[in-house]
Design a protein around this motif. Structure first.
Motif, PDB file in Angstrom:
ATOM      1  N   SER A 272      20.633  36.309 231.527  1.00 15.49           N
ATOM      2  CA  SER A 272      19.297  36.310 230.942  1.00 15.49           C
ATOM      3  C   SER A 272      18.979  37.604 230.198  1.00 15.49           C
ATOM      4  N   GLY A 273      19.748  38.656 230.452  1.00 15.65           N
ATOM      5  CA  GLY A 273      19.505  39.919 229.765  1.00 15.65           C
ATOM      6  C   GLY A 273      20.261  40.057 228.456  1.00 15.65           C
ATOM      7  N   VAL A 274      21.035  39.025 228.100  1.00 16.70           N
ATOM      8  CA  VAL A 274      21.807  39.049 226.862  1.00 16.70           C
ATOM      9  C   VAL A 274      21.129  38.150 225.840  1.00 16.70           C
ATOM     10  N   ARG A 275      20.901  38.687 224.656  1.00 15.11           N
ATOM     11  CA  ARG A 275      20.248  37.940 223.591  1.00 15.11           C
ATOM     12  C   ARG A 275      21.215  37.732 222.430  1.00 15.11           C
ATOM     13  N   LEU A 276      21.351  36.491 221.987  1.00 17.35           N
ATOM     14  CA  LEU A 276      22.136  36.191 220.802  1.00 17.35           C
ATOM     15  C   LEU A 276      21.277  36.459 219.578  1.00 17.35           C
ATOM     16  N   LEU A 277      21.593  37.510 218.843  1.00 21.13           N
ATOM     17  CA  LEU A 277      20.815  37.877 217.671  1.00 21.13           C
ATOM     18  C   LEU A 277      21.136  36.980 216.479  1.00 21.13           C
ATOM     19  N   ALA A 278      22.418  36.704 216.279  1.00 20.94           N
ATOM     20  CA  ALA A 278      22.825  35.915 215.118  1.00 20.94           C
ATOM     21  C   ALA A 278      24.237  35.404 215.316  1.00 20.94           C
ATOM     22  N   GLU A 279      24.525  34.299 214.647  1.00 18.01           N
ATOM     23  CA  GLU A 279      25.891  33.788 214.560  1.00 18.01           C
ATOM     24  C   GLU A 279      26.274  33.777 213.084  1.00 18.01           C
ATOM     25  N   GLU A 280      27.292  34.543 212.741  1.00 16.88           N
ATOM     26  CA  GLU A 280      27.729  34.665 211.352  1.00 16.88           C
ATOM     27  C   GLU A 280      28.883  33.697 211.100  1.00 16.88           C
ATOM     28  N   ASN A 281      28.639  32.721 210.238  1.00 21.12           N
ATOM     29  CA  ASN A 281      29.658  31.743 209.873  1.00 21.12           C
ATOM     30  C   ASN A 281      30.344  32.211 208.593  1.00 21.12           C
ATOM     31  N   ILE A 282      31.489  32.861 208.745  1.00 26.71           N
ATOM     32  CA  ILE A 282      32.245  33.393 207.611  1.00 26.71           C
ATOM     33  C   ILE A 282      33.661  32.836 207.682  1.00 26.71           C
ATOM     34  N   PRO A 283      34.056  32.002 206.737  1.00 23.34           N
ATOM     35  CA  PRO A 283      35.432  31.493 206.747  1.00 23.34           C
ATOM     36  C   PRO A 283      36.442  32.634 206.777  1.00 23.34           C
ATOM     37  N   ILE A 284      37.490  32.471 207.562  1.00 24.11           N
ATOM     38  CA  ILE A 284      38.494  33.521 207.681  1.00 24.11           C
ATOM     39  C   ILE A 284      39.059  33.889 206.317  1.00 24.11           C
ATOM     40  N   SER A 285      39.176  32.908 205.428  1.00 19.44           N
ATOM     41  CA  SER A 285      39.696  33.184 204.088  1.00 19.44           C
ATOM     42  C   SER A 285      38.753  34.060 203.274  1.00 19.44           C
ATOM     43  N   ASP A 286      37.482  34.170 203.709  1.00 22.25           N
ATOM     44  CA  ASP A 286      36.486  34.949 202.967  1.00 22.25           C
ATOM     45  C   ASP A 286      36.096  36.243 203.659  1.00 22.25           C
ATOM     46  N   THR A 287      36.783  36.605 204.739  1.00 25.07           N
ATOM     47  CA  THR A 287      36.314  37.752 205.536  1.00 25.07           C
ATOM     48  C   THR A 287      36.258  39.039 204.731  1.00 25.07           C
ATOM     49  N   SER A 288      37.260  39.290 203.894  1.00 27.87           N
ATOM     50  CA  SER A 288      37.291  40.567 203.177  1.00 27.87           C
ATOM     51  C   SER A 288      36.156  40.692 202.171  1.00 27.87           C
ATOM     52  N   SER A 289      35.737  39.569 201.594  1.00 29.07           N
ATOM     53  CA  SER A 289      34.673  39.627 200.590  1.00 29.07           C
ATOM     54  C   SER A 289      33.288  39.481 201.189  1.00 29.07           C
ATOM     55  N   ARG A 290      33.159  38.756 202.299  1.00 28.21           N
ATOM     56  CA  ARG A 290      31.829  38.448 202.826  1.00 28.21           C
ATOM     57  C   ARG A 290      31.394  39.328 203.992  1.00 28.21           C
ATOM     58  N   THR A 291      32.356  39.714 204.846  1.00 26.92           N
ATOM     59  CA  THR A 291      31.969  40.431 206.068  1.00 26.92           C
ATOM     60  C   THR A 291      31.230  41.733 205.791  1.00 26.92           C
ATOM     61  N   PRO A 292      31.690  42.584 204.861  1.00 29.13           N
ATOM     62  CA  PRO A 292      30.954  43.847 204.647  1.00 29.13           C
ATOM     63  C   PRO A 292      29.490  43.644 204.293  1.00 29.13           C
ATOM     64  N   GLN A 293      29.184  42.691 203.403  1.00 26.94           N
ATOM     65  CA  GLN A 293      27.785  42.496 203.026  1.00 26.94           C
ATOM     66  C   GLN A 293      26.978  41.882 204.156  1.00 26.94           C
ATOM     67  N   GLU A 294      27.603  41.008 204.945  1.00 24.50           N
ATOM     68  CA  GLU A 294      26.878  40.427 206.078  1.00 24.50           C
ATOM     69  C   GLU A 294      26.600  41.476 207.146  1.00 24.50           C
ATOM     70  N   VAL A 295      27.546  42.371 207.361  1.00 28.53           N
ATOM     71  CA  VAL A 295      27.336  43.442 208.337  1.00 28.53           C
ATOM     72  C   VAL A 295      26.218  44.366 207.877  1.00 28.53           C
ATOM     73  N   SER A 296      26.174  44.679 206.600  1.00 27.82           N
ATOM     74  CA  SER A 296      25.086  45.506 206.069  1.00 27.82           C
ATOM     75  C   SER A 296      23.735  44.837 206.296  1.00 27.82           C
ATOM     76  N   SER A 297      23.695  43.514 206.089  1.00 31.92           N
ATOM     77  CA  SER A 297      22.457  42.774 206.323  1.00 31.92           C
ATOM     78  C   SER A 297      22.061  42.806 207.796  1.00 31.92           C
ATOM     79  N   LEU A 298      23.039  42.657 208.669  1.00 32.99           N
ATOM     80  CA  LEU A 298      22.757  42.683 210.109  1.00 32.99           C
ATOM     81  C   LEU A 298      22.223  44.047 210.537  1.00 32.99           C
ATOM     82  N   LEU A 299      22.782  45.104 209.987  1.00 32.22           N
ATOM     83  CA  LEU A 299      22.311  46.445 210.319  1.00 32.22           C
ATOM     84  C   LEU A 299      20.865  46.646 209.882  1.00 32.22           C
ATOM     85  N   SER A 300      20.503  46.020 208.772  1.00 32.12           N
ATOM     86  CA  SER A 300      19.122  46.103 208.289  1.00 32.12           C
ATOM     87  C   SER A 300      18.185  45.290 209.166  1.00 32.12           C
TER      88      SER A 300
END
Length: 399
Positions: free
Chosen positions: A250-278
């Motif tokens: 109960s003390g763990v909260r799921l903030l988000a689930e990022e659906n990023i195809p493995i084939s797109d990780t290099s192009s999509r993950t950095p921008q999604e991580v920046s968004s999550l940090l914001s």
């Protein structure tokens, strides 16, 4: 006290949204909800809770925490009992195995192939590796080449047998036994497709221990992001199991689930991580990914945001354990742990399963237990190679 937040189910394609004939506040609310649900179903999207003010930690989940801590302690041991089956037939002689690799640039595929080659020298067999080059056409051609060699057995190394259904049928007609490495979701024999055995860890065990590590590491208080590839049923199932286990605390909260195809990780993950940090500058404490590759691509964004490599978010890979993941873990650079596959051990098991097939014995039923690798227990290693299994197989084979 906070609870894990799961996204609403996605409507089937073609599901109509409410029409303009509905009026008033009810219409506006329904249309807004539909838009949110549909948006969450797009390729490479993020779902989860909106950012909120920090809440009191609350009591956490003492019972779940105690169970998780015990499971993690066991998984972090470098010697966790017998590594290999209890017994089996003595080695037969004169066999030739062809390992059809999805691509030898995949560290897991290459690691298992190395284990097969090493074990073959001990058991006295010949092994040939044919690289499928990572394309459907290349894999099909490699499999056809393997059948043409008329080997004693063929390994399906890291690709979906449905991709080579024609070749699988031909091998069956010619009575060539097939053994998969990460070919289907579950370990052990498979009827559809017909495999004498499939060598892999249990996805449910990997998912559970990954979530348990988060619960343990956070002492039952975490804000978690899950990275997955919903286009792959195996990966989607793994992330669902991870979320299910996280939700037990109960003390763990799921903030988000990022659906990023493995084939797109290099192009999509950095921008999604920046968004999550914001979105979650203070509440994002931990991440779980269905594969370590997400953290290779997250590291630049975390570094650009001046996050500390050994600080939050603390990241664990729920599967794989390639050398680059170990390097990040050992250097404490934006990954804290991984649940690695024992690639070499699985290569030895592939040879043992073939020996059982040739001897008229059933598959061993052995599945390697899950392990958690951290900087504290890896001791600088760049792969997970459990102790003892080589001696077990030598004894079984009489070698």
């Amino acid at each position: 006290m906070t609870t894990a937040v799961s996204p609403a189910p996605c409507p089937p394609r073609g599901t109509p949204t409410p029409s303009n004939r509905t009026t008033g506040l009810r219409s506006a609310l329904v249309l807004a909800l539909a838009a949110v649900v549909i948006a969450g179903c797009e390729r490479g999207t993020s779902t989860g809770a909106a950012p909120s003010a920090a809440e009191p930690a609350g009591p956490g989940c003492p019972t779940v925490l105690a169970r998780s801590e015990a499971a993690v302690r066991q998984a972090e041991k470098t010697a966790s009992g017998r590594n290999g089956p209890a017994g089996g037939p003595k080695a037969v002689s004169g066999k030739t195995i062809v390992y059809v690799a999805q691509t030898m640039t995949n560290p897991g595929v290459a690691g298992a192939a190395k284990g097969v080659t090493e074990a073959a020298k001990v058991i006295g067999w010949n092994v040939r590796v044919i690289d499928g080059q990572g394309t459907p056409a290349g894999i099909q051609a490699a499999f056809s080449q393997a059948i043409a060699l008329r080997p004693s057995g063929i390994v399906i190394g890291g690709f979906d047998p449905d991709l080579t259904s024609q070749q699988v049928a031909t091998a069956g007609a010619e009575h060539i036994p097939l053994i998969g490495w990460h070919a289907v979701a579950l370990p052990g024999p498979s009827t559809h497709p017909r495999l004498f055995s499939n060598i892999t860890t249990r996805v449910a065990d990997v998912a559970r221990i990954s979530a348990d590590w988060v619960i343990t590491h956070s002492h039952g208080h975490a804000g978690v992001v899950v990275f997955t590839d919903a286009s792959i049923p195996f990966a989607r199932n793994k992330s669902e199991l991870i979320k299910k286990e996280l939700a037990t605390c109960s003390g763990v909260r799921l903030l988000a689930e990022e659906n990023i195809p493995i084939s797109d990780t290099s192009s999509r993950t950095p921008q999604e991580v920046s968004s999550l940090l914001s979105r979650f500058p203070d509440t994002w404490t931990h991440s779980v990914a269905i594969n370590d590759v997400y953290f290779a691509d997250a590291a630049p964004a975390l570094r650009a945001a001046r996050r500390k490599g050994a600080g939050a978010p603390y990241n664990i890979g729920a599967g794989d354990g390639d050398p680059s993941a170990f390097q990040r873990i050992n250097s404490k650079q934006f990954q804290a742990a991984t649940v690695p596959e024992p690639f070499a051990q699985q290569g030895w098991q592939i040879l043992d399963e073939f020996n059982r097939a040739f001897s008229g014995h059933p598959a061993s039923g052995y599945v390697a237990p899950v392990h958690i690798s951290t900087a504290a227990n890896s001791k600088g290693a760049t792969t997970w190679d459990p102790p003892g299994y080589r001696a077990v197989y030598r004894k079984i084979w009489g070698r």
